[in-house]
Design a protein around this motif. Structure first.
Motif, PDB file in Angstrom:
ATOM      1  N   MET A   1       0.838  -1.191   0.000  1.00 19.34           N
ATOM      2  CA  MET A   1       0.000   0.000   0.000  1.00 19.34           C
ATOM      3  C   MET A   1       0.881   1.251   0.000  1.00 19.34           C
ATOM      4  SD  MET A   1      -3.032  -1.216  -0.109  1.00 19.34           S
ATOM      5  CE  MET A   1      -4.261  -0.059   0.475  1.00 19.34           C
ATOM      6  N   PRO A   2       0.383   2.344  -0.558  1.00 22.92           N
ATOM      7  CA  PRO A   2       1.213   3.541  -0.687  1.00 22.92           C
ATOM      8  C   PRO A   2       1.444   4.262   0.641  1.00 22.92           C
ATOM      9  CG  PRO A   2      -1.020   3.987  -1.430  1.00 22.92           C
ATOM     10  CD  PRO A   2      -0.932   2.513  -1.190  1.00 22.92           C
ATOM     11  N   THR A   3       2.519   5.020   0.666  1.00 26.95           N
ATOM     12  CA  THR A   3       2.780   5.936   1.778  1.00 26.95           C
ATOM     13  C   THR A   3       2.222   7.297   1.394  1.00 26.95           C
ATOM     14  OG1 THR A   3       4.774   4.771   2.484  1.00 26.95           O
ATOM     15  CG2 THR A   3       4.568   7.080   3.133  1.00 26.95           C
ATOM     16  N   ILE A   4       1.373   7.842   2.258  1.00 24.81           N
ATOM     17  CA  ILE A   4       0.677   9.089   1.967  1.00 24.81           C
ATOM     18  C   ILE A   4       1.079  10.135   2.996  1.00 24.81           C
ATOM     19  CG2 ILE A   4      -1.579  10.192   1.747  1.00 24.81           C
ATOM     20  CD1 ILE A   4      -2.748   7.449   1.052  1.00 24.81           C
ATOM     21  N   VAL A   5       1.515  11.298   2.509  1.00 21.88           N
ATOM     22  CA  VAL A   5       1.823  12.431   3.374  1.00 21.88           C
ATOM     23  C   VAL A   5       0.650  13.401   3.315  1.00 21.88           C
ATOM     24  CG1 VAL A   5       3.354  14.394   3.778  1.00 21.88           C
ATOM     25  CG2 VAL A   5       4.309  12.176   3.073  1.00 21.88           C
ATOM     26  N   ILE A   6       0.173  13.830   4.477  1.00 22.78           N
ATOM     27  CA  ILE A   6      -0.913  14.809   4.568  1.00 22.78           C
ATOM     28  C   ILE A   6      -0.368  16.049   5.253  1.00 22.78           C
ATOM     29  CG2 ILE A   6      -3.205  15.314   5.488  1.00 22.78           C
ATOM     30  CD1 ILE A   6      -3.777  12.322   5.505  1.00 22.78           C
ATOM     31  N   THR A   7      -0.566  17.207   4.629  1.00 23.47           N
ATOM     32  CA  THR A   7      -0.080  18.446   5.234  1.00 23.47           C
ATOM     33  C   THR A   7      -1.153  19.514   5.212  1.00 23.47           C
ATOM     34  OG1 THR A   7       1.728  20.076   5.230  1.00 23.47           O
ATOM     35  CG2 THR A   7       0.916  19.341   3.077  1.00 23.47           C
ATOM     36  N   THR A   8      -1.237  20.267   6.288  1.00 23.20           N
ATOM     37  CA  THR A   8      -2.180  21.371   6.391  1.00 23.20           C
ATOM     38  C   THR A   8      -1.606  22.388   7.364  1.00 23.20           C
ATOM     39  OG1 THR A   8      -4.492  21.983   6.843  1.00 23.20           O
ATOM     40  CG2 THR A   8      -3.514  20.297   8.254  1.00 23.20           C
ATOM     41  N   ILE A   9      -2.266  23.529   7.446  1.00 21.85           N
ATOM     42  CA  ILE A   9      -1.806  24.595   8.329  1.00 21.85           C
ATOM     43  C   ILE A   9      -3.026  25.381   8.776  1.00 21.85           C
ATOM     44  CG2 ILE A   9      -1.455  26.262   6.452  1.00 21.85           C
ATOM     45  CD1 ILE A   9       0.951  27.345   7.950  1.00 21.85           C
ATOM     46  N   GLY A  10      -2.932  26.042   9.930  1.00 27.51           N
ATOM     47  CA  GLY A  10      -4.039  26.851  10.418  1.00 27.51           C
ATOM     48  C   GLY A  10      -4.339  26.533  11.875  1.00 27.51           C
ATOM     49  N   THR A  11      -5.616  26.674  12.244  1.00 31.56           N
ATOM     50  CA  THR A  11      -6.040  26.437  13.611  1.00 31.56           C
ATOM     51  C   THR A  11      -6.612  25.020  13.741  1.00 31.56           C
ATOM     52  OG1 THR A  11      -8.203  27.426  13.157  1.00 31.56           O
ATOM     53  CG2 THR A  11      -6.471  28.901  13.956  1.00 31.56           C
ATOM     54  N   LEU A  12      -7.294  24.759  14.834  1.00 36.11           N
ATOM     55  CA  LEU A  12      -7.813  23.402  15.075  1.00 36.11           C
ATOM     56  C   LEU A  12      -8.724  22.931  13.959  1.00 36.11           C
ATOM     57  CD1 LEU A  12      -8.634  23.542  18.894  1.00 36.11           C
ATOM     58  CD2 LEU A  12      -6.852  22.187  17.789  1.00 36.11           C
ATOM     59  N   GLY A  13      -9.605  23.824  13.503  1.00 38.73           N
ATOM     60  CA  GLY A  13     -10.551  23.447  12.460  1.00 38.73           C
ATOM     61  C   GLY A  13      -9.906  23.105  11.140  1.00 38.73           C
ATOM     62  N   ASP A  14      -8.665  23.552  10.943  1.00 37.63           N
ATOM     63  CA  ASP A  14      -7.919  23.229   9.726  1.00 37.63           C
ATOM     64  C   ASP A  14      -7.151  21.917   9.857  1.00 37.63           C
ATOM     65  OD1 ASP A  14      -8.418  25.790   8.252  1.00 37.63           O
ATOM     66  OD2 ASP A  14      -7.371  26.629   9.988  1.00 37.63           O
ATOM     67  N   HIS A  15      -7.127  21.342  11.044  1.00 37.12           N
ATOM     68  CA  HIS A  15      -6.349  20.114  11.276  1.00 37.12           C
ATOM     69  C   HIS A  15      -7.197  18.891  11.604  1.00 37.12           C
ATOM     70  CE1 HIS A  15      -2.992  22.963  11.530  1.00 37.12           C
ATOM     71  NE2 HIS A  15      -2.194  21.925  11.382  1.00 37.12           N
ATOM     72  N   LEU A  16      -8.221  19.068  12.420  1.00 41.73           N
ATOM     73  CA  LEU A  16      -8.974  17.898  12.886  1.00 41.73           C
ATOM     74  C   LEU A  16      -9.552  17.055  11.744  1.00 41.73           C
ATOM     75  CD1 LEU A  16     -10.744  19.425  16.010  1.00 41.73           C
ATOM     76  CD2 LEU A  16      -8.831  17.817  15.973  1.00 41.73           C
ATOM     77  N   PRO A  17     -10.135  17.649  10.702  1.00 43.43           N
ATOM     78  CA  PRO A  17     -10.637  16.794   9.609  1.00 43.43           C
ATOM     79  C   PRO A  17      -9.531  16.012   8.909  1.00 43.43           C
ATOM     80  CG  PRO A  17     -11.653  18.969   9.524  1.00 43.43           C
ATOM     81  CD  PRO A  17     -10.528  19.063  10.507  1.00 43.43           C
ATOM     82  N   TYR A  18      -8.333  16.591   8.819  1.00 48.96           N
ATOM     83  CA  TYR A  18      -7.232  15.886   8.164  1.00 48.96           C
ATOM     84  C   TYR A  18      -6.686  14.776   9.049  1.00 48.96           C
ATOM     85  CZ  TYR A  18      -7.327  19.312   4.462  1.00 48.96           C
ATOM     86  OH  TYR A  18      -7.730  20.082   3.392  1.00 48.96           O
ATOM     87  N   VAL A  19      -6.710  14.972  10.355  1.00 51.94           N
ATOM     88  CA  VAL A  19      -6.344  13.885  11.259  1.00 51.94           C
ATOM     89  C   VAL A  19      -7.319  12.725  11.088  1.00 51.94           C
ATOM     90  CG1 VAL A  19      -6.176  13.200  13.694  1.00 51.94           C
ATOM     91  CG2 VAL A  19      -5.191  15.376  12.930  1.00 51.94           C
ATOM     92  N   GLU A  20      -8.607  13.049  10.966  1.00 49.35           N
ATOM     93  CA  GLU A  20      -9.602  11.989  10.778  1.00 49.35           C
ATOM     94  C   GLU A  20      -9.411  11.294   9.435  1.00 49.35           C
ATOM     95  OE1 GLU A  20     -12.528   9.581  12.311  1.00 49.35           O
ATOM     96  OE2 GLU A  20     -11.424  11.211  13.295  1.00 49.35           O
ATOM     97  N   LEU A  21      -9.081  12.069   8.393  1.00 51.35           N
ATOM     98  CA  LEU A  21      -8.789  11.458   7.094  1.00 51.35           C
ATOM     99  C   LEU A  21      -7.593  10.527   7.207  1.00 51.35           C
ATOM    100  CD1 LEU A  21      -9.221  11.262   3.991  1.00 51.35           C
ATOM    101  CD2 LEU A  21      -7.639  13.213   3.781  1.00 51.35           C
ATOM    102  N   GLY A  22      -6.558  10.965   7.929  1.00 47.29           N
ATOM    103  CA  GLY A  22      -5.390  10.115   8.127  1.00 47.29           C
ATOM    104  C   GLY A  22      -5.741   8.811   8.817  1.00 47.29           C
ATOM    105  N   LYS A  23      -6.566   8.881   9.853  1.00 52.72           N
ATOM    106  CA  LYS A  23      -7.010   7.677  10.557  1.00 52.72           C
ATOM    107  C   LYS A  23      -7.780   6.748   9.614  1.00 52.72           C
ATOM    108  CE  LYS A  23      -9.262   8.657  14.318  1.00 52.72           C
ATOM    109  NZ  LYS A  23     -10.152   9.463  15.216  1.00 52.72           N
TER     110      LYS A  23
END
Length: 403
Positions: A1-23
């Motif tokens: 399976m591929p290795t995927i890098v996820i990057t974002t910046i901002g406040t909590l609302g800019d990170h929590l959805p990407y953490v969930e996507l990562g999970k």
């Protein structure tokens, strides 16, 4: 399976959805690496995701030190805010580029949040890695043109940075590599941005939220004040939290409602209460799982952040939006379009105005009906599943092309 890098910046609302996507991607067997700033790393680590440092620190303390940058009502600060963000880009982008480049050395795919799309373009140009442009903000994709003073100023700065890095200032988004993590039932994209695939919202969850219980103090407050109002500005810093709190405490008192207040990055706390209020009618709390909380309140008063707004809709919760900047203005407009609440100017509204809006526009059966109707549609979506399928399809196409 591929290795995927996820990057974002901002406040909590800019990170929590990407953490969930990562999970979500990790549960599907992918190797996920979160490239985020130091202040947000604990979110990803707690979720069991690998992390690498990317960009300068941006957390609660840093946001509070620059609270005026989140207030876009004061036009006298406009030029200063633009200059401030240009200075930030010049300091942050080269550092983040270097760190993200290292994070992508053995990666197969790069996923970039909206504020990281310029880095995605640079990394893609430098390495040839497939990258996906994503956004949590439907507002950005409803403007017919992004040609304005702000984008022009940012583009000039980014062009200079690209040239300093020895790269071409090319910012094109791959047309079949773009995701908008928003619901088409909330808003549609304009023709210019029609290549963005709308997946539905990405809702952050924690396993223990399903069994979360209120402590005795909160339960006592809820027993005394059935269906209170909630004041929550999440990770929005405020220049004058004392005045904002006093306004809402007095409005709730006139309505005979209890007021739950989430501390958030505004740092609402008991020391800011006005002398003329009943302190027992106000309950301060840190984070409470929104699905639990929103089912026990009559309405939420918030800043219009898309994460809070989407969660409120999903839980059939009417709202009063007081936008301060960025995409919050568009989100507030959509609240009016769907008739699921009301909107107030945070620096002009009075106690009497708040009471009138809440009574006539928010705490009504028609408003509750409208938000229930929209909430049913939002709950039927699985944004994370659709996004994951799209991401996997992009990787497969890229692999075939590389062969």
């Amino acid at each position: 399976m591929p290795t995927i890098v996820i990057t974002t910046i901002g406040t909590l609302g800019d990170h929590l959805p990407y953490v969930e996507l990562g999970k979500y991607l990790q549960r599907r067997g992918h190797q996920v690496r979160m490239a985020i700033n130091e202040a947000m790393m604990p979110l990803a680590i707690r979720a069991g995701l690998a992390t690498v440092l990317c960009g300068v620190r941006m957390g609660e303390q840093e946001a509070q030190q620059n609270a005026r940058d989140w207030n876009h009502w004061d036009s006298s600060l406009y030029q200063a805010q633009i200059l401030g963000w240009q200075t930030y880009l010049k300091r942050e982008t080269p550092l983040a580029f270097k760190q993200l480049l290292e994070a992508c050395v053995d990666a197969d795919l790069l996923i970039c949040g909206y504020q990281r799309q310029s880095l995605g373009a640079l990394i893609g140009q430098k390495t040839g890695i497939a990258w996906i442009a994503t956004s949590l903000m439907p507002a950005i994709h409803n403007y017919l043109s992004e040609t304005n003073l702000v984008t022009q100023a940012f583009e000039r700065t980014l062009n200079e940075i690209a040239e300093e890095l020895g790269l071409q200032p090319r910012w094109e988004i791959p047309k079949n590599h773009a995701i908008l993590a928003s619901s088409p039932h909330f808003s549609s994209v304009n023709p210019i941005n029609a290549f963005y695939q709308q997946t539905g919202f990405w809702f952050y969850e924690e396993q223990d939220w399903q069994t979360w219980q209120a402590d005795s103090a909160l339960q006592h407050f809820l027993n005394r004040f059935h269906s209170p109002l909630l004041l929550s500005f999440s990770s929005l810093p405020l220049q004058d939290a004392r005045s904002v709190l006093a306004l809402h405490v007095r409005a709730a008192a006139k309505l005979g409602c209890g007021l739950l207040v989430q501390r958030g990055w505004a740092d609402f706390n008991v020391s800011l209460l006005p002398d003329d209020c009943d302190p027992d009618a106000v309950f301060f709390t840190d984070f409470i799982p929104h699905d639990w909380l929103f089912s026990r309140i009559s309405a939420i008063i918030h800043h219009g952040g898309i994460g809070t707004l989407a969660r409120a809709i999903r839980n059939n919760c009417p709202m009063l939006v007081e936008p301060y900047g960025n995409d919050q203005f568009f989100n507030a407009k959509q609240v009016l379009v769907h008739e699921i609440g009301a909107v107030a100017h945070p620096q002009k509204v009075t106690v009497e105005g708040l009471v009138r809006l809440l009574t006539q526009k928010v705490l009504t059966e028609s408003c509750r009906h409208n938000v229930r109707q929209l909430g049913e549609k939002i709950r039927a979506e699985n944004g994370l599943e659709r996004a994951s399928q799209f991401i996997e399809a992009v990787h497969e196409r890229h692999e075939k092309h590389e062969r």
